[in-house]
Enzyme design. Structure first.
Site, mmCIF file in Angstrom:
data_model
loop_
_atom_site.group_PDB
_atom_site.id
_atom_site.type_symbol
_atom_site.label_atom_id
_atom_site.label_comp_id
_atom_site.label_asym_id
_atom_site.label_seq_id
_atom_site.Cartn_x
_atom_site.Cartn_y
_atom_site.Cartn_z
ATOM 1 C CB CYS A 48 2.130 1.526 -5.035
ATOM 2 S SG CYS A 48 3.634 2.265 -5.734
ATOM 3 C CD GLU A 84 0.457 5.044 0.501
ATOM 4 O OE1 GLU A 84 -0.356 5.962 0.224
ATOM 5 O OE2 GLU A 84 0.617 4.046 -0.209
#
Length: 264
Positions: free
Chosen positions: A2, A117
Site C-alpha cells: 500500500c 494499486e
C-alpha cells in the site's frame, strides 16, 4: 503493498464512524493522494495517564491522531529510516525488530476512503482504486511508534516523532489480478480487539486478527481503473478517483470476475 490511498472524510465524520474523540487539532485535511512521509489520520486507543504519567489500567480512550506515514523504530538513530517502512508484512511483523513491539501494544487503525494499486503490464502500469461500495471508510490495520533522539535534542523534532506503518497481507480473490499484496483491511467487529492495548499479551489473539480479509469482506469492495495522474504525488483532487473510460485503460483486467455487489 500500500503506497497511496485517499483520505477525504472530515475528522468529525471519522470520529463518529470509529467511535473516537477527534484529537487532530485541525491538522487533518482532505487528501486524494496520500503518499509516504505525509501526516495521516490514525485511530488509537490508550490507557489515560494521570498527572504523574501513570496509566489507568481500568480505562481506555480512543482518539483520532495525526502521525507521519513511515514507521521509525524507537531505537533508530535516524528518523529518515521511516521512508522505507511505510508497510509491514503481517506474516512477519511479529518477528521483525522494527515492528514486533508495536504489534504487541501499539496497534492503530488507518482510515481510508480507498487505496490505489498499480497493475504491472508488459509496457505500462495501470492504477486502480479500491473502496467499499457503500462509501464507508476502510479500516487499514496499522502499527505506530514513538521516536526521540537518544542523545542531544533533535532540532527538527524536539518533542519526538510519532510514525506509523500499514500492515499488508496477500491479496484475496479477484484483487490478486492487480497486485499480489493488499492492505490488511479489518471488519468493524475486529476494531475493538485490534485497538485494545492489552491484546498483545495474548499472541494467539493477535495472530487471529492479522489473517487475510474474508471473501465476504472482499465482496463488499468495488475496483475501478483510474487516471495515471495519481502516479505523481503533486496531483490531488477528486479527479483522481474518477473511473477511466474503457478505451483509456492501459492494462485492463476482467472486472466482471470481481465479487458481487455489496450485500444488503
Amino acid at each position: 503493498m500500500c503506497g497511496r490511498y485517499a483520505s477525504i472524510k472530515a475528522p468529525a465524520d471519522l470520529a463518529d464512524e470509529f467511535r473516537a474523540v477527534d484529537a487532530t487539532d485541525g491538522a487533518a485535511t482532505a487528501d486524494y493522494n496520500v503518499a509516504p512521509t505525509k501526516q495521516i489520520v490514525t485511530v488509537v486507543e490508550r490507557h489515560p495517564r494521570d498527572a504523574e504519567g501513570t496509566p489507568d489500567p481500568d480505562r481506555t480512550e480512543r482518539t483520532l491522531r495525526m502521525v507521519r506515514w513511515g514507521l521509525v523504530p524507537s531505537w533508530s538513530k535516524d528518523p529518515k529510516s521511516g521512508a522505507r517502512m511505510i508497510n509491514a508484512r503481517s506474516e512477519s511483523a511479529a518477528t521483525k525488530p522494527a515492528f514486533r513491539r508495536a504489534l504487541n501494544s501499539r496497534r492503530c487503525l488507518i482510515p481510508a476512503d480507498g487505496w490505489f494499486e498499480w497493475q504491472r503490464g508488459p509496457e505500462h502500469k495501470q492504477p486502480y482504486y479500491t473502496h467499499y461500495a457503500d462509501g464507508r471508510s476502510l479500516a487499514m490495520a496499522g502499527l505506530w511508534e514513538f521516536w526521540k533522539p537518544k542523545d542531544d535534542p533533535d532540532e527538527e523534532y524536539p518533542n519526538g516523532l510519532v510514525t506509523a506503518s500499514v500492515l499488508t497481507t496477500e491479496a484475496v480473490g479477484p484483487l490478486a489480478q492487480i497486485h499480489d499484496r493488499m492492505p490488511l483491511v479489518l471488519p468493524s467487529d475486529a476494531w475493538d480487539a485490534w485497538l485494545d492495548p492489552d491484546t498483545g499479551s495474548d499472541a494467539e489473539s493477535v495472530a487471529s486478527l492479522i489473517a487475510p480479509p474474508s471473501l465476504e469482506l472482499i465482496g463488499q469492495l468495488q475496483l475501478r481503473p483510474v487516471s495515471p495522474l495519481v502516479n505523481s504525488v503533486r496531483n490531488n483532487g477528486a479527479q483522481l478517483l474518477e473511473e477511466l473510460p474503457p478505451e483509456e485503460v492501459r492494462e485492463p483486467v476482467q472486472l466482471d470476475l470481481l465479487a458481487g455487489p455489496n450485500p444488503s
